[in-house]
Design an enzyme around this catalytic site. Structure first.
Site, short mmCIF file in Angstrom:
data_model
loop_
_atom_site.label_atom_id
_atom_site.label_comp_id
_atom_site.label_asym_id
_atom_site.label_seq_id
_atom_site.Cartn_x
_atom_site.Cartn_y
_atom_site.Cartn_z
N ARG A 174 0.81 -1.22 0.00
CA ARG A 174 0.00 0.00 0.00
C ARG A 174 0.84 1.27 0.00
NH1 ARG A 174 -4.28 -2.04 4.50
NH2 ARG A 174 -2.42 -3.21 5.12
N ARG B 250 -3.28 -16.19 1.29
CA ARG B 250 -4.65 -16.70 1.23
C ARG B 250 -4.97 -17.04 -0.22
NH1 ARG B 250 -4.63 -17.45 5.96
NH2 ARG B 250 -6.03 -16.61 7.56
N GLU C 276 -10.47 -24.21 0.28
CA GLU C 276 -9.83 -25.26 1.08
C GLU C 276 -10.86 -26.06 1.89
OE1 GLU C 276 -6.86 -23.36 3.47
OE2 GLU C 276 -5.78 -22.57 1.75
N HIS D 230 -1.81 -26.15 3.10
CA HIS D 230 -1.85 -25.02 4.04
C HIS D 230 -1.09 -25.35 5.33
CE1 HIS D 230 -4.40 -21.26 5.20
NE2 HIS D 230 -3.18 -21.21 5.73
N GLY E 6 1.86 -23.60 6.24
CA GLY E 6 2.86 -22.55 6.45
C GLY E 6 3.36 -22.44 7.87
#
Length: 321
Positions: A175, A232, A261, A279, A281
């Site tokens: 951003r 995500r 998922e 998933h 991580g």
């Protein structure tokens, strides 16, 4: 004074549930025969929620919990929680940052290397007895490559620090420009994709980032490009990714997260230049224990009058009681 009533929406680690039972009056919605009726019965008493990253906490649920004070979430991402609505109601939302940053960064680098050098495919080549018939094909490389990071937050920075040791150029998009890092900044994601060979997705989920890695970004990444996503699944247009991989628009992808998922499109699994993980991580015993402990600490600290330990940006702690 009676212990505060806490609601658990879905099961969590045994150690977390044991700690919650020891400190609070714990209610479990996942074991209720009729969850809606159970919620109607206990809802007005509930002052805290303990949730995992996939348990939705929306306006409708909060309306059934009129005395809710805090939502303690397991995980750094909290896109399944309507944190703005919580803030409007004066409800604090907490997550578990920092304690998982290094673990996820380690996994991200492992996934990057596995995808670039096709490590799982080479393993299968050996195990299936194909080595005597011929060497494994040559792979892509990190040499002379630039890695782009989408989202230079805690985890993004941890990834960047590790990448420095690989001698690759690093660029990022977020951003805003961050003045305290030496990496090249690109004001748009499209510009970042054009400038790099490998795109690492580490930005938060939610409506603002849904589908931002789209067909145009993948096209800009190019036929030698590789996409890695440890954030995500919602950030990537999955249909566009499958089409890009099938057409050779990009070279490959390493994914730890998916749009729906635990269901993964067969088209992704069938592709040779993908490495797919379920998933994982933050999925080490050490880190998940630390995350669970922080879930409990946020609730204990709140109800002891000390305030939350790790409130999210949408519900900052002002010191009020």
């Amino acid at each position: 004074m009676p212990a505060p009533d806490i609601l658990l929406l879905r099961p969590m680690q045994a150690s977390v549930m044991e700690a919650l039972e020891a400190a609070f009056a714990l209610h479990r919605l996942d074991t209720a025969t009729d969850p809606s009726a159970r919620l109607a019965e206990i809802g007005p008493r509930i002052r805290g929620l303990a949730v995992n990253a996939h348990a939705p906490v929306d306006r409708a649920l909060m309306e059934r919990l009129p005395n809710l004070e805090i939502v303690s979430s397991f995980g750094v991402g909290y896109d399944t929680i309507d944190a703005r609505e919580a803030g409007r109601r004066g409800v604090i939302v907490t997550n578990t940052p920092d304690v998982l940053s290094d673990e996820v960064a380690d996994l991200a680098l492992g996934l990057l290397l596995a995808t670039v050098r096709q490590i799982p495919q080479a393993d299968r080549h050996l195990r299936e007895g194909r080595w005597p018939q011929g060497s494994f094909p040559l792979t892509a490389t990190l040499r002379g490559r630039t890695v782009g990071i989408l989202g230079l937050g805690r985890i993004g920075r941890a990834i960047a620090r590790r990448l420095e040791g690989f001698g690759v150029a690093i660029a990022y998009h977020g951003r805003r420009r961050q003045e305290d890092v030496p990496y090249a900044y690109h004001p748009t994601l499209l510009a970042l994709a054009r400038a790099v060979h490998l795109l690492m997705v580490v930005a938060p989920g939610g409506p603002e980032t849904s589908g931002i890695v789209d067909a145009a970004v993948l096209d800009a990444l190019g036929p030698d490009g590789i996409l890695i996503n440890v954030a995500r699944g919602s950030l990537v247009d999955e249909a566009a990714l499958i089409a890009a991989l099938q057409a050779g628009t990009i070279h490959g992808a390493g994914l730890d997260v998916f749009a729906n998922e635990p269901h993964v499109p067969e088209a992704l699994s069938a592709l040779g230049h993908t490495v797919l993980l379920p998933h994982v991580g933050s999925g080490s015993v050490h880190t998940r224990a630390a995350m669970g402990q922080l879930v409990v600490e946020n609730l204990v600290s709140w109800f002891s009058g000390k305030g939350p330990v790790t409130p999210v940006a949408e519900t900052p702690w002002s010191g009020r009681t």
